[in-house]
Every structure is written in C-alpha cells, then in structure tokens.
Design an enzyme around this catalytic site. Sequence first.
Site, PDB file in Angstrom:
ATOM      1  N   GLU A 131       0.886  -1.181   0.000  1.00 12.88           N
ATOM      2  CA  GLU A 131       0.000   0.000   0.000  1.00 12.88           C
ATOM      3  C   GLU A 131       0.915   1.219   0.000  1.00 12.88           C
ATOM      4  O   GLU A 131       1.386   1.652   1.056  1.00 12.88           O
ATOM      5  CB  GLU A 131      -0.897  -0.020   1.246  1.00 12.88           C
ATOM      6  N   CYS A 136      -2.341   9.594   2.179  1.00  5.02           N
ATOM      7  CA  CYS A 136      -1.835   8.948   0.962  1.00  5.02           C
ATOM      8  C   CYS A 136      -2.703   9.244  -0.248  1.00  5.02           C
ATOM      9  O   CYS A 136      -2.217   9.272  -1.369  1.00  5.02           O
ATOM     10  CB  CYS A 136      -1.724   7.450   1.177  1.00  5.02           C
TER      11      CYS A 136
HETATM   12  P1  NAD Z   1       8.047   4.838   5.309  1.00  2.00           P
HETATM   13  O1  NAD Z   1       8.159   3.944   4.117  1.00  2.00           O
HETATM   14  O2  NAD Z   1       9.167   5.739   5.627  1.00  2.00           O
HETATM   15  O3  NAD Z   1       7.758   3.996   6.630  1.00  2.00           O
HETATM   16  C1  NAD Z   1       6.696   3.098   6.754  1.00  2.00           C
HETATM   17  C2  NAD Z   1       7.089   1.980   7.676  1.00  2.00           C
HETATM   18  O4  NAD Z   1       8.179   1.265   7.106  1.00  2.00           O
HETATM   19  C3  NAD Z   1       7.561   2.423   9.057  1.00  2.00           C
HETATM   20  O5  NAD Z   1       7.025   1.530  10.020  1.00  2.00           O
HETATM   21  C4  NAD Z   1       9.073   2.286   8.968  1.00  2.00           C
HETATM   22  O6  NAD Z   1       9.708   2.064  10.199  1.00  2.00           O
HETATM   23  C5  NAD Z   1       9.193   1.088   8.069  1.00  2.00           C
HETATM   24  N1  NAD Z   1      10.481   0.979   7.368  1.00  2.00           N
HETATM   25  C6  NAD Z   1      11.340   1.963   7.061  1.00  2.00           C
HETATM   26  N2  NAD Z   1      12.410   1.454   6.387  1.00  2.00           N
HETATM   27  C7  NAD Z   1      12.190   0.125   6.281  1.00  2.00           C
HETATM   28  C8  NAD Z   1      12.919  -0.957   5.661  1.00  2.00           C
HETATM   29  N3  NAD Z   1      14.076  -0.772   5.049  1.00  2.00           N
HETATM   30  N4  NAD Z   1      12.368  -2.190   5.709  1.00  2.00           N
HETATM   31  C9  NAD Z   1      11.159  -2.386   6.304  1.00  2.00           C
HETATM   32  N5  NAD Z   1      10.458  -1.419   6.915  1.00  2.00           N
HETATM   33  C10 NAD Z   1      10.965  -0.172   6.891  1.00  2.00           C
HETATM   34  O7  NAD Z   1       6.683   5.628   5.032  1.00  2.00           O
HETATM   35  P2  NAD Z   1       6.044   6.768   5.896  1.00  2.00           P
HETATM   36  O8  NAD Z   1       6.855   8.003   5.717  1.00  2.00           O
HETATM   37  O9  NAD Z   1       5.772   6.275   7.273  1.00  2.00           O
HETATM   38  O10 NAD Z   1       4.633   6.947   5.156  1.00  2.00           O
HETATM   39  C11 NAD Z   1       4.434   7.846   4.123  1.00  2.00           C
HETATM   40  C12 NAD Z   1       4.240   7.136   2.800  1.00  2.00           C
HETATM   41  O11 NAD Z   1       3.271   6.126   2.952  1.00  2.00           O
HETATM   42  C13 NAD Z   1       3.700   8.057   1.744  1.00  2.00           C
HETATM   43  O12 NAD Z   1       4.337   7.775   0.517  1.00  2.00           O
HETATM   44  C14 NAD Z   1       2.222   7.695   1.671  1.00  2.00           C
HETATM   45  O13 NAD Z   1       1.611   7.960   0.449  1.00  2.00           O
HETATM   46  C15 NAD Z   1       2.282   6.228   1.943  1.00  2.00           C
HETATM   47  N6  NAD Z   1       1.002   5.778   2.469  1.00  2.00           N
HETATM   48  C16 NAD Z   1       0.272   4.906   1.732  1.00  2.00           C
HETATM   49  C17 NAD Z   1      -0.966   4.475   2.204  1.00  2.00           C
HETATM   50  C18 NAD Z   1      -1.810   3.515   1.435  1.00  2.00           C
HETATM   51  O14 NAD Z   1      -2.769   3.015   2.008  1.00  2.00           O
HETATM   52  N7  NAD Z   1      -1.522   3.239   0.183  1.00  2.00           N
HETATM   53  C19 NAD Z   1      -1.434   4.934   3.431  1.00  2.00           C
HETATM   54  C20 NAD Z   1      -0.655   5.818   4.150  1.00  2.00           C
HETATM   55  C21 NAD Z   1       0.574   6.224   3.684  1.00  2.00           C
END
Ligand code: NAD
Length: 468
Positions: A219, A253
């Site tokens: 997602e 998002c």
């Molecule tokens: P992010 O990818 O920085 O972090 C999300 C999660 O991933 C966190 O729990 C983080 O600790 C973890 N993470 C970070 N690096 C990782 C790695 N190497 N391996 C595994 N896990 C890791 O995203 P964010 O900044 O928290 O969220 C914002 C993004 O999420 C935006 O692009 C937004 O559009 C998207 N988003 C999508 C949806 C959807 O439903 N499609 C919903 C909300 C947010």
Amino acid sequence: MSDLDNRQIERMDNVFRAQKAAFEAERHRSYKDRLRDIDAIGALTKKHADAIKDAAAADFGVRSRCETQLTEVTYMTTAVKHTRRHLWSWMQNRKVSIPGNLAPGKAYIRREPRGVAGIISPWNYPFQLAFSPILAALAAGCRVMLKPSELTPNMSELMRNMLAEEFDESHVAVLLGGPAVGEAFTKIPFDHLLYTGSTHVGRLVAKAAAENLTPVTLELGGKSPVIIDQGFKAKDAAASLSFGKFMNAGQTCIAPDYVLAPADQARPIGEAIIAKAEKSYPDWATDEDYTAIVSDRHYDRLNAMIEEARSGGAEILQASGGDPGNARKIAPTVVLNPPEDSKLMQEEIFGPVLPILAHNGLNDAMKRVNAGDRPLALYVYSKDKKAARRVLEGTISGGAVVNNTMLHYSVEDLPFGGVGASGYGAYHGEAGFETFTHARSVLEVPVWHPSRLIAPPYGKLFDMIANK
Ligand code: NAD
C-alpha cells in the site's frame, strides 16, 4: 546508530515461532472465535478513543481531535461492524461449476487462513493503518505481528498496550522500532506481509519478502491527480479539494496531490480553495483542527518545496493566519503554475500544499497524468458523466472519485489498493479477508468416478471422450 540489537532479533524470532506453533495447533479458527477477535478490536477502539486522540496529538504536536475521531476511531468502529456483518458469508465455501466430463462431483473454493501475517504501518494515520489490516487478518483467522512507525512513538506504545489487554502475543504481537527493525522484520518468513508506506521502502520490502516467497500487499503512495473539466464551477470543486488537501495537513496517501484545471479556471479555483480554507480554519496557526507536520524533516522538506517553486516563478497563495510559534504548521497553500521540474511536481507532496496547473482540455490532462507513475487515486470533476467516464477509461489509478476527493476510502465494499508504483494487492472489507486467506481449490468426486475410464492403453472410448 542502529535501533536493532540481538535481543530484539531474538524476540522477533521467538514471537514468530510462538505464533507459527499456535497457528499449526489451530489451523481453522472458528467463526465464533473470529467474531470474538473482531469484537475485541471494536471494544478496544471504543474504550481507548480518548487515549488514541491524546497519543496522536502528542505525536504530531497538533493533531485535530475531530479528525482523529473521524479517520481513526470512527473509521475503525465502522469497519468492525462491516466485518462482523459479513464474516459468515465470506467464510462460506464458494461452489463453482465443473465440466460435464468430470461429473459426478463437486468443485468449490475454500478460503483458508494464510497463517502468520506481518504488518508494517506508517505514521500518517498511525492507528487506523495498523488496526485496519489487523482486523482483516483476524477475520481471516490469521495470527498477526505488527511493526508500527517510529515517528509516532506514543501511538505505537499505546497500540502495543491496548492489544496486550485482549490478545496473547502468540495471537497478536507488536514489535517496536525504526527502519532497522523494519528491515529485520521483512526477513521473517511470514505467510503474508502487508506493508503501508513509501514506494522507495516498498521496493525494499518486496525484495526482502521475495527471498522467502512471502506474498506481499504493498500500500504505497504517489501523486494523486485532480482533473477539472471545462465549465465546472470553482466553488463547487473548492470545498472537497480544500477538505481533501488540508485534512491532516495533507499528510494523507490519497490527498489530492496536484490539480489540472482549464487555463481560465486555475486562479479562480486556487482562490476558492484558499477562501474555503480560511473559513474552515479562521486562524490556521492556532486552530486545533489544523494539524501540524509530523517531523522537522518533513516540515523543512515542505518549506523547501514551496521556496523552490516561488524562486522558479510560481505564484503562492496562502490562507491568512497568525504565528504558529514552535508548532510545525504550514499555512494552507496553493501554488499556481509551479515549474514542471520542481520537486513539487516531481515528488509526492504529503503536506498542505496544492499545485494548480493549466490544461488544454481533457485529452491534454490525461496525457500528463499518464506520463507519470500510476497514482493511488484520481479525482475528476465534471458535470458531464460521459466526460468523467472518458477520463476513467483514459487513465489508470488505484481508485477514483468523480466530483469529490477521498470518499471512496470509506466504502468498505470497495477494495483499497494501488497499481504500478502506488502498490499492489488490496484490503478493506472482503478484499481484506481475501488478502489474508488462501483460495484453496477443491474437487470432490465419488470413489468410483468415470475418469478411471481414461487410461492407457488408449482406444475407442478415449477417442469418444477426448476427441469430441
Ligand atoms: P516509510 O516507508 O518511511 O515507513 C513506513 C514503515 O516502514 C515504518 O514503520 C518504517 O519504520 C518502516 N520501514 C522503514 N524502512 C524500512 C525498511 N528498510 N524495511 C522495512 N520497513 C521499513 O513511510 P512513511 O513516511 O511512514 O509513510 C508515508 C508514505 O506512505 C507516503 O508515501 C504515503 O503515500 C504512503 N502511504 C500509503 C498508504 C496507502 O494506504 N496506500 C497509506 C498511508 C501512507
């Protein structure tokens, strides 16, 4: 410094092993037990509604309590009711027809729990984006391990404590930590992994999961466009664009990321959006319903985007307001005609800044949308149903709304997910149940079955059956 030590890895392994063993001991969790799990999620959400609002406010600095109620608490209690109402029918075997030459017999699809599910959640709706996939996984009869975001530590801690009230760790467990913990988490051989977050990290998650052939739901985010048709009144578009863009200060998002409007409408729409924002937040700087930016990094990133567009010749319209002091707040902002190569137009904005660009008709608008990555959502405003349908047919996105923004998210019967760079797989409602179950194909035939007649040495009977 790494946020991971050996103790954490050992704990993760132990929890996974305990969940795997618990799943093997109860491969088909009964309808009654799943209802209990779902009800527990609903009851926890209601019981801790105030604590959820407090935690979100503490994590963001300022987080509208009404929006936390609407998008996190009410969203979840509604999803729980929907799941409760439909679970029985989702769990039933689905009969399919069989070809005449396989009769007698019956064929059907059994939806079986996948096993132990891993969920990685982001910070922007920190409660809902963790609890909603947990709800789907529990409805499917799975065990769940959650790794929430390190950027919202109060909510992550609260969710861990809440879930521990109702669930043993061998059923639902929360593992806290940042990217390093996330990375180790993705190496666990889960039976399914659902990741919500950025496209960049999504790629890493998919790669790590591929090592174990773990199926993944991604997602992700991206730039969700708005296309406005000729003749659509600025004020009719402004209300929902302002709501969609400034709710949670644009940290959504599926927030509208940029608007393509007829050339003579770009400014009136921009002005109408700012006028609406000024009505919604008479002083955005002090208004408790206007949310702050989650971290210094994102705050600096957004301000740099605005300044880059300004120095590139774009016109900036901002809602009037006082001084937000130390709160990381950015005024509701519209940017008219930013340069195409500016960060505002190249990256997902994820903040209260809305670029508006002029298009030369719907074909031109669609061409521009199609030149970019496939977005998570697309919004088209038109009084002409045929024109709106033409836009839907001429573009690809995870979801879409005609004449509004974001509302599709709340229709539980609509699968929610991206396409291309905005992700793959889906959840919400039955789509979530399907994500966390395996569709097992079963054919039952009687002990004596005519298929026995088809065997070497092939002769006349074979010719009659196979060559017909
Ligand atoms: P992010 O990818 O920085 O972090 C999300 C999660 O991933 C966190 O729990 C983080 O600790 C973890 N993470 C970070 N690096 C990782 C790695 N190497 N391996 C595994 N896990 C890791 O995203 P964010 O900044 O928290 O969220 C914002 C993004 O999420 C935006 O692009 C937004 O559009 C998207 N988003 C999508 C949806 C959807 O439903 N499609 C919903 C909300 C947010």
